[in-house]
Design a protein around this motif. Structure first.
Motif, short mmCIF file in Angstrom:
data_model
loop_
_atom_site.label_atom_id
_atom_site.label_comp_id
_atom_site.label_asym_id
_atom_site.label_seq_id
_atom_site.Cartn_x
_atom_site.Cartn_y
_atom_site.Cartn_z
N GLU A 166 0.85 -1.20 0.00
CA GLU A 166 0.00 0.00 0.00
C GLU A 166 0.88 1.24 0.00
OE1 GLU A 166 -2.95 2.28 3.18
OE2 GLU A 166 -2.55 0.14 3.42
N LEU A 167 0.69 2.12 -0.96
CA LEU A 167 1.55 3.28 -1.12
C LEU A 167 1.24 4.35 -0.07
CD1 LEU A 167 3.69 4.79 -2.80
CD2 LEU A 167 1.81 5.67 -4.21
N LEU A 168 2.30 4.81 0.60
CA LEU A 168 2.21 5.96 1.50
C LEU A 168 3.31 6.92 1.04
CD1 LEU A 168 0.89 7.28 3.98
CD2 LEU A 168 2.61 6.14 5.39
N VAL A 169 2.99 7.72 0.04
CA VAL A 169 4.01 8.50 -0.66
C VAL A 169 4.62 9.59 0.20
CG1 VAL A 169 2.46 10.22 -1.68
CG2 VAL A 169 4.54 9.53 -2.90
N ASP A 170 3.85 10.11 1.18
CA ASP A 170 4.35 11.20 2.02
C ASP A 170 4.55 10.75 3.46
OD1 ASP A 170 1.71 10.84 2.57
OD2 ASP A 170 1.15 12.95 2.51
N GLY A 171 4.95 9.50 3.64
CA GLY A 171 5.16 8.99 5.00
C GLY A 171 6.33 9.65 5.70
N LEU A 172 7.36 10.02 4.94
CA LEU A 172 8.55 10.64 5.50
C LEU A 172 8.78 12.01 4.89
CD1 LEU A 172 11.03 7.60 5.41
CD2 LEU A 172 9.88 8.52 7.44
N VAL A 173 9.42 12.87 5.64
CA VAL A 173 9.77 14.20 5.14
C VAL A 173 11.24 14.46 5.44
CG1 VAL A 173 9.03 15.32 7.29
CG2 VAL A 173 9.19 16.67 5.19
N ARG A 174 11.93 15.08 4.47
CA ARG A 174 13.33 15.49 4.69
C ARG A 174 13.30 16.99 4.93
NH1 ARG A 174 18.64 13.20 2.34
NH2 ARG A 174 17.29 11.59 1.48
N ALA A 199 9.14 11.19 10.30
CA ALA A 199 7.82 10.79 9.82
C ALA A 199 6.90 11.99 9.82
CB ALA A 199 7.25 9.68 10.69
N GLN A 200 6.09 12.12 8.78
CA GLN A 200 5.08 13.17 8.74
C GLN A 200 4.12 12.96 9.91
OE1 GLN A 200 4.71 15.78 6.78
NE2 GLN A 200 5.24 15.33 4.64
N VAL A 206 -0.94 5.99 10.52
CA VAL A 206 -0.96 5.00 9.45
C VAL A 206 0.23 4.05 9.59
CG1 VAL A 206 -1.01 4.64 6.95
CG2 VAL A 206 -2.07 6.68 7.95
N ILE A 207 1.38 4.60 9.98
CA ILE A 207 2.61 3.81 10.10
C ILE A 207 2.59 2.90 11.32
CG2 ILE A 207 5.11 3.98 10.48
CD1 ILE A 207 5.02 6.64 8.91
#
Length: 255
Positions: A166-174, A199-200, A206-207
């Protein structure tokens, strides 16, 4: 397959002859004529080096038979175990895989993403009850704006289309812009990434409790994947595996 997917497939099949006429299929590595728009020529396929055995069970770095007989982990992982739960690499980093990565990442040839994702997917074990989250390694917003896309996100999206999670495209932020890690030592890489990835806040629920597959194009020293894995584990992930197209065997090359 839903009606939208069926319609998309039918449109692609119907337009294929027109696309082939306007843009004759060519091997993306050497330019040899091909029968279809996807894939490589037979000679270039032979240049893609697939990880074999024996290899470290933690990082998939190739090991000599003598070393493998003594341990299932390489010296580096035994000395400092990675935070993640294993690496799934489609290929070892060599001239052929490097050309594909550079063409995708810096050449803007995003049409290569399905091919690279196919190769990654072929190395991934079948998922059963626990569908994993597919989380791409994030780019800093300035790099994303200048490049126009995140190659890791493209690969993660293609893997989701192939039923690999399952795609979580914005799970992480730099949040911090980091310098190029090429040429830096292990400590310097770790210092450069300190506090850079998290993590966003909206993605944490969700994570939490989920098995996560972190997706990237190439894995070098493992500093970035460890920083991402730590952020995901801090957000409550049950486990984190890394899926990449190419794995640098010696950790000393950067794309």
């Amino acid at each position: 397959m839903g009606w939208r997917s069926q319609l998309s497939t039918s449109l692609k099949e119907g337009l294929s002859p027109v696309v082939d006429l306007v843009y004759p299929p060519r091997c993306p590595l050497c330019g040899t004529a091909l029968a279809s728009q996807s894939g490589l020529c037979s000679e270039c396929w032979s240049e893609i080096e697939v990880p074999g055995e024996p290899a470290c069970e933690s990082c998939q770095r190739p090991m000599g038979s003598a070393a493998a007989s003594k341990s299932t982990c390489c010296f580096a992982c035994a000395k400092e175990p990675p935070i993640h739960d294993g690496i799934i690499a489609a290929s070892l980093y060599n001239d052929a895989s490097r050309k594909l990565i550079l063409a995708l990442k810096h050449g803007g040839k995003i049409s290569l993403a399905p091919l690279l994702a196919d190769l990654i997917a072929s190395r991934m074990p079948p998922e059963t009850d626990n569908i994993p989250l597919l989380v791409p390694v994030p780019l800093h917003r300035w790099r994303l704006w200048s490049r126009g896309f995140n190659q890791a996100a493209l690969l993660a999206s293609e893997l989701a289309k192939r039923g690999k999670g399952e795609l979580l495209v914005d799970g992480l932020v730099r949040s911090k812009r980091t310098p190029s890690l090429g040429g830096l030592g292990i400590k310097e890489r770790s210092d450069a990434l300190s506090g850079a990835i998290a993590a966003q806040s909206g993605a944490r629920p969700v994570i939490k409790g989920r098995h996560v597959i972190l997706v990237d194009d190439v894995l070098t020293s493992g500093a970035t994947s460890n920083a991402c894995a730590k952020a995901l584990m801090d957000a409550g992930a049950a486990s984190v595996r890394v899926a990449c197209f190419a794995r640098v065997a010696d950790g000393g090359i950067s794309a």
